[in-house]
Structures are given as C-alpha cells and as structure tokens.
Design an enzyme around this catalytic site. Structure first.
Site, mmCIF file in Angstrom:
data_model
loop_
_atom_site.group_PDB
_atom_site.id
_atom_site.type_symbol
_atom_site.label_atom_id
_atom_site.label_comp_id
_atom_site.label_asym_id
_atom_site.label_seq_id
_atom_site.Cartn_x
_atom_site.Cartn_y
_atom_site.Cartn_z
ATOM 1 N N CYS A 124 0.824 -1.222 0.000
ATOM 2 C CA CYS A 124 0.000 0.000 0.000
ATOM 3 C C CYS A 124 0.855 1.268 0.000
ATOM 4 O O CYS A 124 0.357 2.358 -0.269
ATOM 5 C CB CYS A 124 -0.923 -0.002 1.203
ATOM 6 S SG CYS A 124 -1.979 -1.442 1.218
ATOM 7 N N HIS A 269 -3.481 7.090 2.835
ATOM 8 C CA HIS A 269 -3.869 5.811 2.227
ATOM 9 C C HIS A 269 -5.307 5.488 2.638
ATOM 10 O O HIS A 269 -5.684 5.636 3.795
ATOM 11 C CB HIS A 269 -2.905 4.736 2.728
ATOM 12 C CG HIS A 269 -3.295 3.351 2.347
ATOM 13 N ND1 HIS A 269 -3.715 3.023 1.079
ATOM 14 C CD2 HIS A 269 -3.341 2.195 3.073
ATOM 15 C CE1 HIS A 269 -3.984 1.726 1.036
ATOM 16 N NE2 HIS A 269 -3.770 1.203 2.232
ATOM 17 N N ASN A 299 -9.983 -0.597 -0.107
ATOM 18 C CA ASN A 299 -8.533 -0.422 -0.068
ATOM 19 C C ASN A 299 -7.946 -0.920 -1.398
ATOM 20 O O ASN A 299 -7.941 -2.123 -1.651
ATOM 21 C CB ASN A 299 -7.984 -1.221 1.116
ATOM 22 C CG ASN A 299 -6.479 -1.120 1.249
ATOM 23 O OD1 ASN A 299 -5.787 -0.631 0.353
ATOM 24 N ND2 ASN A 299 -5.961 -1.604 2.365
HETATM 25 N N1 ACO Z 1 -18.698 -9.160 8.934
HETATM 26 C C1 ACO Z 1 -19.292 -9.419 10.110
HETATM 27 N N2 ACO Z 1 -18.591 -9.731 11.235
HETATM 28 C C2 ACO Z 1 -17.256 -9.767 11.131
HETATM 29 C C3 ACO Z 1 -16.592 -9.508 9.922
HETATM 30 C C4 ACO Z 1 -17.370 -9.199 8.796
HETATM 31 N N3 ACO Z 1 -16.836 -8.919 7.585
HETATM 32 N N4 ACO Z 1 -15.261 -9.624 10.122
HETATM 33 C C5 ACO Z 1 -15.077 -9.931 11.416
HETATM 34 N N5 ACO Z 1 -16.289 -10.019 12.032
HETATM 35 C C6 ACO Z 1 -16.552 -10.312 13.425
HETATM 36 C C7 ACO Z 1 -15.492 -11.226 14.010
HETATM 37 O O1 ACO Z 1 -15.751 -12.579 13.728
HETATM 38 C C8 ACO Z 1 -15.592 -10.897 15.459
HETATM 39 O O2 ACO Z 1 -16.712 -11.560 15.993
HETATM 40 P P1 ACO Z 1 -16.649 -12.300 17.430
HETATM 41 O O3 ACO Z 1 -16.348 -11.175 18.407
HETATM 42 O O4 ACO Z 1 -17.986 -12.890 17.571
HETATM 43 O O5 ACO Z 1 -15.525 -13.259 17.314
HETATM 44 C C9 ACO Z 1 -15.903 -9.418 15.487
HETATM 45 O O6 ACO Z 1 -16.438 -9.102 14.185
HETATM 46 C C10 ACO Z 1 -14.668 -8.583 15.737
HETATM 47 O O7 ACO Z 1 -13.637 -9.025 14.842
HETATM 48 P P2 ACO Z 1 -12.263 -8.289 14.765
HETATM 49 O O8 ACO Z 1 -11.454 -8.877 13.649
HETATM 50 O O9 ACO Z 1 -11.639 -8.249 16.114
HETATM 51 O O10 ACO Z 1 -12.780 -6.847 14.342
HETATM 52 P P3 ACO Z 1 -12.067 -5.482 14.446
HETATM 53 O O11 ACO Z 1 -12.857 -4.565 15.255
HETATM 54 O O12 ACO Z 1 -10.594 -5.576 14.737
HETATM 55 O O13 ACO Z 1 -12.184 -4.989 12.933
HETATM 56 C C11 ACO Z 1 -10.895 -4.780 10.950
HETATM 57 C C12 ACO Z 1 -11.575 -5.727 11.901
HETATM 58 C C13 ACO Z 1 -11.939 -3.892 10.294
HETATM 59 C C14 ACO Z 1 -10.170 -5.566 9.883
HETATM 60 C C15 ACO Z 1 -9.918 -3.902 11.757
HETATM 61 O O14 ACO Z 1 -9.055 -4.709 12.516
HETATM 62 C C16 ACO Z 1 -9.128 -3.023 10.886
HETATM 63 O O15 ACO Z 1 -9.651 -2.082 10.328
HETATM 64 N N6 ACO Z 1 -7.802 -3.278 10.770
HETATM 65 C C17 ACO Z 1 -6.958 -2.564 9.886
HETATM 66 C C18 ACO Z 1 -6.952 -3.312 8.638
HETATM 67 C C19 ACO Z 1 -6.564 -2.448 7.523
HETATM 68 O O16 ACO Z 1 -7.164 -1.441 7.243
HETATM 69 N N7 ACO Z 1 -5.535 -2.881 6.869
HETATM 70 C C20 ACO Z 1 -5.081 -2.248 5.787
HETATM 71 C C21 ACO Z 1 -3.978 -1.314 6.174
HETATM 72 S S1 ACO Z 1 -2.531 -1.823 5.506
HETATM 73 C C22 ACO Z 1 -2.900 -2.150 3.991
HETATM 74 O O17 ACO Z 1 -3.551 -1.393 3.359
HETATM 75 C C23 ACO Z 1 -2.457 -3.419 3.451
#
Ligand code: ACO
Length: 342
Positions: A124, A269, A299
């Site tokens: 990215c 980004h 993204n």
């Molecule tokens: N739909 C519904 N529920 C979901 C989904 C989905 N797509 N994905 C995860 N969940 C659920 C999980 O199973 C979990 O449920 P549980 O508590 O019953 O087990 C709950 O949601 C929380 O899951 P987490 O993975 O802990 O969710 P989090 O709040 O961390 O959000 C996310 C996940 C959006 C990916 C977040 O961690 C994030 O934004 N991270 C940054 C990722 C990113 O932007 N990366 C790119 C930057 S670098 C690059 O560009 C390569």
C-alpha cells in the site's frame, strides 16, 4: 515537454508529477453483494471500515488494462506523446505474473518498446516508494520522462472464508508522468515533490501477506491453500498503521519546514475510515482538510492515493498553490509520506 517551462524550478533532485489519470473496473460490488459471497453484513462493514462499495475486475480484465486506460488519460491530460516516455515504473503488490513485471505488460499494451520497465512492491506504500525511486532515476537522468503507474487487482487474491479481510479491498489503477522539470504543455495540473520519507519495520513482515509466490510451492492440479490469498492480522495492523502514519507525517512536515496549519489537504492511504479519522485527529487536522473516498473504492493498495488525488481534483479540493500531504502504510510493514506542492 522538451523545454522546461521554468528552469529556475529545477534542482538536482526535482520531481514534477503531472497528468493524474485513473481507472477502476466497471463492476461495482456493494456490501449487499458481499453478503452473498461471505458471512457479513452492510452494517458491520460500514461501522468498522466506512466502506460501502468497491470495484472488482471481471472476466479476463487485468490490472494492466486499467493501467493502460489511466496512462492514456495521463497522456491526453498533458499532451505528451507516448514516444517521450523513457521508463515505465509500476507500483503493485498484485502483479499479473511473478515475471515478467506488470510494467513490461503495460508497456507492451501501450505500444511502447525499448523503455526501462520494472515493478516496485511496497504494497500500500507503493505510490510513495515509487515517487522516491523516480526521484533517484531523475537525478541520474534529468531528461527522463517516467510513466509512474499503480495497478492493483486485490480481488484476485481474496479468501471468501476470511470475512474480516475479504470485505476490505478493491481494484484500481493510477498513472502520472514524473519529470525533473515542469512540462511545457499548458492547461494541466501538476505538483512538485517536496520532502519525502519512506521507512519499514520488517519484523512485522508476516502481519499482512499477499500469497502466490515461491514460499508455498503448489502442485499442478492440486487446490491452493489459504496462504495463496491476502492474510492480515487486522487489529495489529490498525495500531501500527495509526502510529506510523502520524509519526512519518510529522517528520516529513518538519523536514519541509511546515507546520500542520500549512497543510491544505491531507490525503492518507484509503484503507479504513477509522484509521483515516484517527490519524487526522492525532495530527490536529480539521475534518475538512482530510480527504477520504475509501467508502467508494475500498482499499486499492498502491492505487489508493492516486485515486483519492484524482477525486480531490475533480471535487475542486486541490487547486494550484495548495500544499498536499500524502501518507501511506502497508505490508512489509512499509510506510512513507510526502509533501506535494500544486
Ligand atoms: N462481517 C461481520 N462480522 C465480522 C466480519 C465481517 N466482515 N469480520 C469480522 N467479524 C466479526 C469477528 O468474527 C468478530 O466476531 P466475534 O467477536 O464474535 O468473534 C468481530 O467481528 C470482531 O472481529 P475483529 O477482527 O476483532 O474486528 P475489528 O474490530 O478488529 O475490525 C478490521 C476488523 C476492520 C479488519 C480492523 O481490525 C481493521 O480495520 N484493521 C486494519 C486493517 C486495515 O485497514 N488494513 C489495511 C492497512 S494496511 C494495507 O492497506 C495493506
């Protein structure tokens, strides 16, 4: 293109960026479409990421096809002839082949022969790393006219069983010309690259991976495993991304002798609206100085800043005279920031 419009604006490390073409696939995939592909829902995706739509390649369509359209737009915007291009540099983490480079494929599709063509993989952060590399190329050859492309097809590496990752990404391409002097063709927007900084923390290399390389040997006729796809430790990435984007943005502003109040627009980004808002607020930027279009594209990795810049121009959010801060973070971990003076 031959004569510099303003030779006083040339220094040994000058880089001017012009043209700003973009292209995304026609196929739009909404969060409601995503509900058919994986166990998710619109409300979860919007709340956690701000993403509503993304564009996906369809059929035989390839990132290089998007790149060619973006490049043709860039040439039309600047009035520069194809034959003037000396280099094609493509930033991508989703190359069409391990070899040849996507740059060679793009050059061939454009009808360009005998140019220097190669890819850069900084995920990215690819656009900002590519700016830094092009700056070096222009130092070595100030007559060069570099087609700087970003071309991504993340949809081809999404694991529909990994719902926390597959909903985040989209496909797209951007293109601009990088030259050591301003182009002499009138009527197009261009930016001078000011300070730029790139960095990495390779201890975290395995927190975001895009598979398909030699690490996992595949056997003809056998199905691939989950390492073939994008894998990510989302929470860890989130924390590192916010910290790194804030610190490198401050560093690059200090290097340029600017305060945060001097920034007319911040284009980070476009990975996740919560990351964008957290970084903007920690930097002390008003909401209207932070540009976000992740909601429409997801993204798109290296293409996210070029797509956001183009949309910011078309909305009148970037005008001549403005200072734009760009910053990115991605797999590697890599990160970088730059000041663009329009
Ligand atoms: N739909 C519904 N529920 C979901 C989904 C989905 N797509 N994905 C995860 N969940 C659920 C999980 O199973 C979990 O449920 P549980 O508590 O019953 O087990 C709950 O949601 C929380 O899951 P987490 O993975 O802990 O969710 P989090 O709040 O961390 O959000 C996310 C996940 C959006 C990916 C977040 O961690 C994030 O934004 N991270 C940054 C990722 C990113 O932007 N990366 C790119 C930057 S670098 C690059 O560009 C390569």
């Amino acid at each position: 293109m031959d004569a510099p419009a303003d030779s006083s604006a040339f220094s040994s490390h000058s880089l001017y960026l012009s043209g700003f073409g973009t292209c995304v696939p026609e196929k739009v995939v909404t969060n409601f479409d995503m509900e058919q592909l994986t166990n998710t829902n619109d409300e979860w995706i919007v709340t956690r990421t701000g993403i509503r739509n993304r564009h996906f390649l369809s059929g035989d369509e390839q990132p290089s096809d998007l790149a060619v359209k973006a490049a043709q737009q860039t040439l039309a915007n600047t009035g520069v002839a194809l034959e003037r291009i000396t280099h094609v540099v493509v930033a991508t983490c989703t190359p069409e082949y391990l070899s040849p480079s996507t740059a060679c494929v793009v050059a061939q599709k454009l009808g360009l022969r005998h140019c220097i063509a190669f890819d850069i993989n900084a995920a990215c952060t690819g656009f900002i790393y590519a700016l830094n590399v092009c700056q070096g190329l222009l130092c070595a050859d100030p007559q060069a006219c570099i087609l700087l492309v970003t071309a991504e097809g993340l949809s081809r590496r999404l694991n529909w069983q990994d719902r926390s990752t597959c909903v985040l990404f989209g496909d797209g391409a951007g293109a601009s010309l990088a030259t050591a002097r301003p182009l002499d063709t009138p009527g197009h927007l261009s930016a001078r690259l000011g300070s730029i900084r790139c960095s990495s923390d390779t201890d975290c290399w395995d927190l975001i991976c895009v598979g398909g390389g030699t690490h996992d040997p595949y056997t003809l006729g056998e199905p691939v495993n989950e390492h073939f796809f994008v894998t990510m430790q989302g929470r860890e990435v989130f924390k590192h991304a916010v910290r790194a984007l804030v610190s490198i943005s401050r560093e690059v502003l200090e290097q340029e002798g600017l305060g945060i109040e001097d920034v007319d627009l911040f284009i980070p980004h476009q990975a996740n609206l919560r990351i964008i808002e957290a970084v903007g607020s920690r930097l002390g930027l008003a909401d209207d100085k932070v540009f976000a279009n992740v909601g429409s594209y997801g993204n798109t990795s290296a293409s996210s800043i070029p797509l956001a810049m183009a949309e910011a121009f078309s909305q009148g959010r970037i005008k001549p005279g403005m200072k734009v801060l760009v910053a990115s973070f991605g797999s590697g971990f890599t990160w970088g920031a730059a000041v663009l003076q329009f």
